[in-house]
Write a protein that holds these residues in place. Structure first.
Motif, short mmCIF file in Angstrom:
data_model
loop_
_atom_site.label_atom_id
_atom_site.label_comp_id
_atom_site.label_asym_id
_atom_site.label_seq_id
_atom_site.Cartn_x
_atom_site.Cartn_y
_atom_site.Cartn_z
N ARG A 127 -10.70 -2.07 6.36
CA ARG A 127 -11.76 -1.74 5.40
C ARG A 127 -12.27 -0.31 5.60
NH1 ARG A 127 -16.00 -6.02 6.30
NH2 ARG A 127 -17.13 -4.71 4.86
N ASN A 187 -12.17 3.56 4.46
CA ASN A 187 -11.85 4.33 3.26
C ASN A 187 -10.66 5.26 3.52
OD1 ASN A 187 -11.95 5.92 0.93
ND2 ASN A 187 -14.18 5.65 0.80
N LYS A 205 -9.92 7.99 2.45
CA LYS A 205 -10.22 9.43 2.55
C LYS A 205 -10.47 9.87 3.99
CE LYS A 205 -15.16 10.13 1.99
NZ LYS A 205 -16.10 9.27 1.33
#
Lengths: 184, 264
Positions: free
Chosen positions: B60, B62, B64
């Motif tokens: 979980r 991100n 980025k």
């Protein structure tokens, strides 16, 4: 293990990482991507104070920190760093700790610089093709004009600076009880 | 400068990957690195990419953040790509101009090797994104424990690593301060030839070393005052325990990675 020794090695390893990122410049114009960095200095000081074993341990710590905690060079870079710095500090620490005089310090650093250059020449020939897939002939092309002079100059600069710093620090280290005698 | 390095990039979350035993994660990463060297085809990398994406999804985190960890090594990735593009020859000529040409094999090897680096970095960064430094050093210590018998000081190594980690931000701040102070006094860190450049570093290096020794001394005193006496009989607040989910994840991952490594 003595507690002071542990905290000293820890702090000097941290300093080594910091010098790696703050002090760097290219040495040889033909290979501008090979940067001089001053990260070997604190590890060489560890080698002088605590011997080759402690210095190789510090190099190991440093390489692990480099590869997993800090985005420096990635795992391959960290492995090469371990080989280079490990050889340098082991040879220098081993020779100097046999007989602690200024002469053995100079000889130790000289032998260590040569050993590191030889090891890195072979490591680059053997491992760069495996790690980056760069053909061996291409590595061979930059070996004599680039990699070998880079390593020897880098090692010589670090050796010279280590001798100067070690001497300047001697008084301070003696007052801390870290250094009992500097026979020079 | 602190942005160049990514200490403390740990992102706290409650996910399957976060809650795994750090030893399980280190073991899986080791197999990941081995299999990445064994894979010889783009198909293999595709299957490996699926494995990475699944881990990212389960953690979980991100995407980025993972892309950001690639940034410091962007230079070496592009360098590898460019070297292969122009130097590796073979197959059809795709593009040429004067003496420069790109051939099929160059494009293939270039993208293959850059992908290898990108995968390696993104997967190792997942380890630091999902594991706190404390857990990691703890895990490393436990993994090194068997080597105690041949004289490897596992606890001391882990403790020194923790100390180094703790000192990096402090000493970096001090380094920047000393640099500015010496520059204000007229020190020149950029100009001159090599020997001059090296000599100019002395007024910066000596106070840095003195600082590091002083900090280490203070820490040793503080630890002594709290009765630290090494790894023997030391108790922990959180004891690592290899649970059933750790076994399951480790075994499945290792089988998957071995199969990809051997067959693709």
């Amino acid at each position: 293990m003595d507690l002071k020794k542990m905290t000293n090695i820890g702090a000097l390893s941290a300093l080594s990482l910091i010098l790696m990122i703050t002090i760097k410049f290219p040495i040889i114009p033909t290979v501008p991507y090979l940067l001089y960095e001053a990260g070997d200095l604190p590890i060489l000081i560890i080698a002088f104070l605590y011997g080759p074993g402690a210095a190789v341990g510090a190099t190991l710590i440093l390489s692990i920190l480099m590869s997993i905690f800090v985005g420096l060079g990635g795992p391959f870079g960290a492995f090469m760093h371990f080989l280079a710095t490990g050889t340098l500090v082991f040879v220098a620490g081993y020779i100097y700790n046999h007989n602690r005089t200024q002469k053995t310090a100079v000889y130790g650093l000289l032998a260590a610089s040569i050993a590191m250059t030889v090891i890195m020449a072979f490591a680059n020939l053997l491992l760069t093709p495996i790690f980056y897939g760069i053909p061996r002939q291409e590595v061979l092309k930059v070996l004599v004009p680039g990699i070998i002079p880079f390593n020897i100059i880098k090692a010589f600069i670090n050796s010279g600076l280590t001798l100067l710093i070690y001497k300047k620090l001697a008084g301070f280290l003696k007052s801390k009880g870290l250094l009992y005698s500097l026979n020079n | 400068m602190l942005n160049d390095i990514m200490i403390g990039q740990y992102i706290e979350k409650d996910s399957l990957i976060h809650n795994l035993d750090p030893r399980a994660k280190i073991l899986v990463i080791s197999f990941f690195i081995i299999s990445i060297f064994l894979i010889e085809s783009f198909l293999g990398y595709g299957v490996l990419a699926l494995f990475i994406l699944l881990t990212v999804f389960l953690s979980r985190i991100n995407l980025k953040y993972i892309l950001r960890s690639i940034k410091p090594l962007l230079f070496i990735i592009i360098f590898t790509l460019v070297i292969h593009l122009f130097m590796t020859k073979g197959g059809r000529v795709l593009w040429h101009w004067n003496f420069l040409s790109i051939e099929e094999e160059g494009l293939r090897m270039g993208s293959f090797m850059s992908l290898r680096l990108i995968f390696l970095i993104s997967y190792t960064s997942l380890l630091t994104l999902t594991t706190s430094p404390l857990e990691l050093t703890d895990g490393l210590e436990r993994l090194l424990n068997p080597f105690k018998r041949i004289g490897l000081p596992a606890h001391e190594l882990a403790m020194m690593m923790t100390i180094a980690l703790r000192f990096i931000p402090t000493l970096l701040e001090e380094a920047e301060k000393i640099m500015k102070a010496q520059k204000a006094r007229g020190a020149d860190f950029e100009g001159g030839n090599l020997i001059q450049k090296a000599k100019n570093l002395i007024p910066l290096l000596v106070p840095l070393f003195v600082n590091a020794f002083r900090r280490a001394d203070e820490l040793a005193l503080a630890m002594e005052a709290r009765c630290y006496r090494g790894g023997e009989n030391r108790t922990r607040m959180n004891v690592l325990a290899f649970a059933r989910k750790d076994y399951i994840v480790t075994v499945i991952s290792i089988i998957y990675l071995s199969l990809v490594g051997i067959f693709l």
